[in-house]
Each structure stands twice: as structure tokens, then as C-alpha cells.
Design an enzyme around this catalytic site. Structure first.
Site, short mmCIF file in Angstrom:
data_model
loop_
_atom_site.label_atom_id
_atom_site.label_comp_id
_atom_site.label_asym_id
_atom_site.label_seq_id
_atom_site.Cartn_x
_atom_site.Cartn_y
_atom_site.Cartn_z
N CYS A 272 0.44 -1.76 0.66
CA CYS A 272 -0.33 0.26 -0.46
C CYS A 272 1.00 1.41 -0.07
O CYS A 272 0.47 2.49 -0.76
CB CYS A 272 -1.23 -0.38 0.66
SG CYS A 272 -1.89 -1.36 1.46
C1 UGA Z 1 -1.71 0.90 5.26
C2 UGA Z 1 -2.28 1.66 5.97
O1 UGA Z 1 -1.84 1.82 7.76
C3 UGA Z 1 -3.93 1.25 6.14
O2 UGA Z 1 -4.47 2.08 6.50
C4 UGA Z 1 -4.54 1.22 4.86
O3 UGA Z 1 -5.77 0.81 4.71
C5 UGA Z 1 -3.73 0.35 3.85
O4 UGA Z 1 -2.10 0.54 4.81
C6 UGA Z 1 -3.84 0.03 2.19
O5 UGA Z 1 -3.62 1.34 1.55
O6 UGA Z 1 -5.05 -1.57 2.20
P1 UGA Z 1 -0.49 -1.63 5.92
O7 UGA Z 1 0.85 -1.59 3.92
O8 UGA Z 1 -0.80 -2.96 5.88
O9 UGA Z 1 -1.54 -1.07 6.43
O10 UGA Z 1 0.78 -1.88 6.47
P2 UGA Z 1 1.53 -0.91 7.65
O11 UGA Z 1 0.76 -1.18 9.60
O12 UGA Z 1 0.85 0.81 7.85
O13 UGA Z 1 2.89 -0.72 7.98
C7 UGA Z 1 3.36 -0.07 6.78
C8 UGA Z 1 4.65 0.20 6.62
O14 UGA Z 1 4.85 0.58 7.30
C9 UGA Z 1 5.43 -1.17 7.39
O15 UGA Z 1 6.65 -1.60 6.39
C10 UGA Z 1 5.85 -1.41 9.14
O16 UGA Z 1 7.18 -1.98 9.29
C11 UGA Z 1 5.98 0.03 8.55
N1 UGA Z 1 6.22 0.75 9.92
C12 UGA Z 1 5.15 1.76 10.07
C13 UGA Z 1 7.17 1.74 10.34
O17 UGA Z 1 8.33 1.44 9.78
N2 UGA Z 1 7.66 2.02 11.25
C14 UGA Z 1 6.64 2.58 12.77
O18 UGA Z 1 6.42 3.33 13.30
C15 UGA Z 1 4.82 2.02 11.64
#
Ligand code: UGA
Length: 434
Positions: A272
């Protein structure tokens, strides 16, 4: 209500099961017979926490009967509204590829041509603002030979579900965005979501389809940029001998900043953030706008795996040496490796001529498709045995708990991209931003 959901990916299957849980009668339509068979057997076709329980409860022979799946589009004729949850892949230039959405809308329209009663079509997939109004609606009008807003309704309902916690996120949303270009469609969307809104008190945002589409991009862009900003700050912290996590804990107490998405390290992956930031940047350029903040967010994200590797280089030359890669999924709780930071890390190790041994509790099979020639270990201990360096890519709990397993390394150099590891004594430990 009687609902149809077209597409059985992470989003489609999850919302179909959750709609059934809210009390609706749902049919999930997908071209893949294996997925359809799994759902009808009450089994989850994807790894998603809480989904097996919901499918068991509502699909299959022993279920409530409120959820079934089929490959036949005609099933949507018996429903009041259809949610389009089809994939939106990326073109080579980062822009959005709408061909699957367009084909799905055409098939949906051709099917609806046989229906005289009102039907509402809701776009759920993430699409560039204006797509529902300017692309999907005209296709539906052409195929049905009917008029949007008069004979059928069109809405846009962006999703904010995170992979791994999608069921929980659906059933406990921080907002519900209902985009509609006509009152009847808005009222149908309320009928779908009011049971959820009533039971959770979630705030409702009513708007037009174009704005609803932008809200989704803005949401993901903001979060991706937030992580890149804390990574930028984190990189400076590392150079200055400051722990970025202590800094993040403090600034997160400011309500205007907020404590979430301040975990600095290897950066964002998944399907995403990378895809959505690329698509909205490409869309901006089409209008001659240079999206400088989002460009920079992507550059910082690309930089983090390189920094991880260079910290490893500071301690050990890995040419012809064994290196353990701990974690392959783009984040814990999923087997998804799309745009995982593990990919540039493994590529960097290959360039250095290392012998790579990777471990992940559930994502190894998916990574094997990208890298068939590296080794995959059955346990983190097996990956670490005899390794000259260990790179922590995904903060699975099992990886965070590693301790004496590091003692079996040839040279115990541990470079942690997620601040997962507690062990410090007796190993050379480098954190990416701390
Ligand atoms: C993301 C959004 O959070 C959702 O709200 C959205 O619906 C979704 O994309 C989508 O468009 O379908 P997702 O990709 O499942 O969800 O994962 P996240 O939990 O948001 O994490 C994304 C990335 O950011 C991961 O690689 C995670 O490791 C990284 N991240 C997240 C960090 O490096 N640091 C943080 O503090 C948080």
C-alpha cells in the site's frame, strides 16, 4: 441487506466476512475457483488474524449461511449493492494500472443491464481521485444503458485496513468515509454501515466520491511520510550518538504529533504505502506539480536498507561469508513480502557475494519466488549458526526473543533494522537509528 463483494483479496475477503458478521447476506465473487472453494468450505484463503473464525462462523456447511462465494457475476443480481475490491497494480512509471478495475466494472455493468431495480455500486479499491466519476461510472452507464444517479447509484468507500489486523480494523474503525455522488447511493451505504457505526460510535465522513478517493491517498501518504520523517530524524540521531526511540517517545507525547508511526528503522514496505505514494506522485506530475515531500519520503525510505548494509560493512566483510537475514515479511503478522525491505537487503548482500541464509516464520515460501537461490532456514537458530553477520529485518516476536542463539555465530555482528533485539552483551550490536 443483500450485498455482493467483487474480488477476494485481503480487502474483499475481509470485508465480505465482516459484512456477514454485521448481519448482512453476502456473496463474494472471484474468478479464482480455489479461493471460492476455500471460502465455501469455511476456510481462509489468506493469512489474516481473526478471518478463519469469521469464515467458519458464516460460510461453509456449519456456518450461519450469510456468506458464500462464487465465480458467477450473475449472483450480484440478487443483491442490493456491490463493493468493487479489485486489484490496482502499478505501471512501470509508478502510475496506477486501472485495467483490472475497468474490466471488472464492464462485467459488472453488463450483468446489471438485466436488472430493472435500483442497485448501488461502491468502489472500495484505492483509485486516483476522479476515477469513480470519470472512468467507472461512464463504463457502468455504457454497459447498463442506464443513468447513474437515476437508475443506479455509485459510491466510493475507501478502506483503512492494515494487513494482519484487517478484521480488527474493520470492526473497530477510527472513521467511516462514505463518498457518494447521489443521495440514494449514500443512503444505501448508510444501510450497509449503520450496524457498524451504531455498535462502535465511529465518526462518519460523508462526502463526494472524488474527495473520498483523495482521503485514502492522503491518509497513506501522511503515514508513509511520518515514518520517513522519523527515519530522517533517526539517521541524524545515529550520527550524533542519540537514541531516536527515546526522542520519539518524548515527541509522541505532543498531541499534535501523536505516538503512533514513530518507529524508525528500515522503513515501509507492503503493497500500500509504496504503491499509493508512487501513484499519487505520478498523478501530481501529470498536472505539472512536483510533490517534493512525497518524493523525499520515498528517497529516505530507499536509503534505509543501504544504511543497514553499510553498518554491517563497518564491522565485517561478508564476501563468501554466511549472513543471516532475520524476517522476510514486510511487517510482523503477515506472510506478504511485497516491497518488503528484505528485498533490497538481500540484493545488497548478493552484490557483496555473501552466502545468504534467510528465516521467516510464515513468509519464506513467498520470498522463494523472488530469491529461489538463497538458503531458507527452518529456525532463527539454524540461520544464525556459523553466520558472520545477522540482519534484523522484521520484528516478529520470535526474532525479538533471540538471545543465546547469537552465541553460535562465527562473528556475532548483529545489525538491527527494527529495534527488535534486547541482547547487547557479548555481541557487536548496531541499531539503525539508535
Ligand atoms: C497501510 C495503512 O496503515 C492502512 O490504513 C491502509 O488501509 C493500508 O495500508 C492499505 O492502503 O491497504 P499496511 O500496509 O497493512 O496498512 O501496513 P502498516 O501497518 O501501515 O505498515 C506499513 C509499513 O510501515 C510497514 O512496512 C511497517 O513496518 C512500516 N512502519 C510502520 C514503520 O516502519 N514504522 C512505524 O512506526 C509504523
Amino acid at each position: 441487506m443483500h450485498l455482493s463483494v467483487v474480488g477476494s483479496g485481503y480487502v474483499g475477503t475481509t470485508i465480505a466476512a465482516c459484512f456477514a458478521d454485521l448481519g448482512h447476506d453476502v456473496v463474494n465473487i472471484d474468478i479464482d475457483q480455489n479461493i471460492v472453494d476455500a471460502i465455501n468450505a469455511g476456510e481462509a484463503p489468506i493469512h489474516e488474524d481473526g478471518l478463519p473464525e469469521l469464515l467458519k462462523e458464516h460460510a461453509g456447511d456449519d456456518g450461519t449461511g450469510r456468506l458464500r462465494a462464487t465465480t458467477d457475476y450473475a449472483a450480484l443480481l440478487d443483491t442490493d449493492a456491490t463493493f468493487l475490491c479489485l486489484p490496482t497494480p502499478q505501471n512501470d512509471d509508478g502510475s496506477i494500472d486501472l485495467s483490472i478495475m475497468e474490466a471488472g466494472a464492464a462485467q459488472l455493468g453488463a450483468t446489471l443491464a438485466d436488472k430493472d431495480d435500483w442497485h448501488t455500486v461502491v468502489v472500495k479499491s484505492t483509485v486516483i481521485p476522479g476515477t469513480t466519476e470519470d472512468t467507472i461510472t461512464p463504463i457502468l452507464e455504457t454497459e447498463t444503458e442506464q443513468s447513474a444517479g437515476e437508475d443506479f447509484g455509485v459510491g466510493m468507500n475507501p478502506e483503512f485496513l492494515r494487513e494482519g489486523t484487517a478484521v480488527h480494523d474493520f470492526l473497530d474503525p477510527d472513521k467511516v468515509v462514505l463518498g457518494a455522488d447521489d443521495e440514494h447511493a449514500l443512503s444505501d451505504m448508510h444501510d450497509v454501515f449503520d450496524p457498524l457505526i451504531d455498535q462502535t460510535d465511529a465518526p462518519v465522513v460523508e462526502t463526494d466520491t472524488r474527495t473520498a478517493e483523495m482521503i485514502k491517498y492522503a491518509n497513506n501518504s501522511f503515514l508513509a511520510a511520518k515514518v520517513s520523517l522519523i527515519n530522517d530524524i533517526g539517521n541524524i540521531c545515529k550520527e550524533l550518538g542519540v537514541d531516536a526511540y527515546e526522542v520519539a517517545d518524548a515527541i509522541g507525547l505532543d498531541d499534535r504529533i501523536g505516538a503512533q508511526f514513530l518507529r524508525s528503522g528500515l522503513g515501509w514496505g507492503g503493497s500500500c504505502f509504496p504503491k499509493d505514494t508512487a501513484a499519487i506522485r505520478a498523478a501530481a506530475r501529470q498536472y505539472d506539480y512536483e510533490p517534493r515531500m512525497l518524493d523525499a519520503a520515498t528517497e529516505v525510505n530507499d536509503e534505509q536498507p543501504k544504511r543497514l548494509l553499510s553498518f554491517m560493512d563497518d564491522h565485517v566483510d561478508v564476501t563468501n561469508k554466511r549472513v543471516a537475514v532475520l524476517g522476510l515479511a514486510f511487517k510482523p503478522g503477515t506472510d506478504d513480502v511485497r516491497n518488503s525491505r528484505a528485498i533490497p537487503v538481500i540484493e545488497g548482500l548478493q552484490q557483496r557475494g555473501a552466502e545468504i541464509v534467510a528465516y521467516d516464520p510464515i513468509a519464506a515460501e513467498n520470498m522463494r519466488e523472488h530469491f529461489p537461490d538463497i538458503q531458507y532456514a527452518e529456525s532463527p537458530a539454524a540461520a544464525l549458526d556459523g553466520a558472520s553477520a545477522a540482519l534484523v529485518v522484521t520484528d516478529w516476536e520470535e526474532i525479538a526473543l533471540l538471545d543465546e542463539e547469537f552465541d553460535a555465530m562465527a562473528t556475532p555482528v548483529v545489525v538491527d533494522g527494527r529495534r527488535a533485539i534486547d541482547r547487547r552483551d557479548g555481541i557487536v550490536y548496531e541499531g539503525l537509528t539508535w
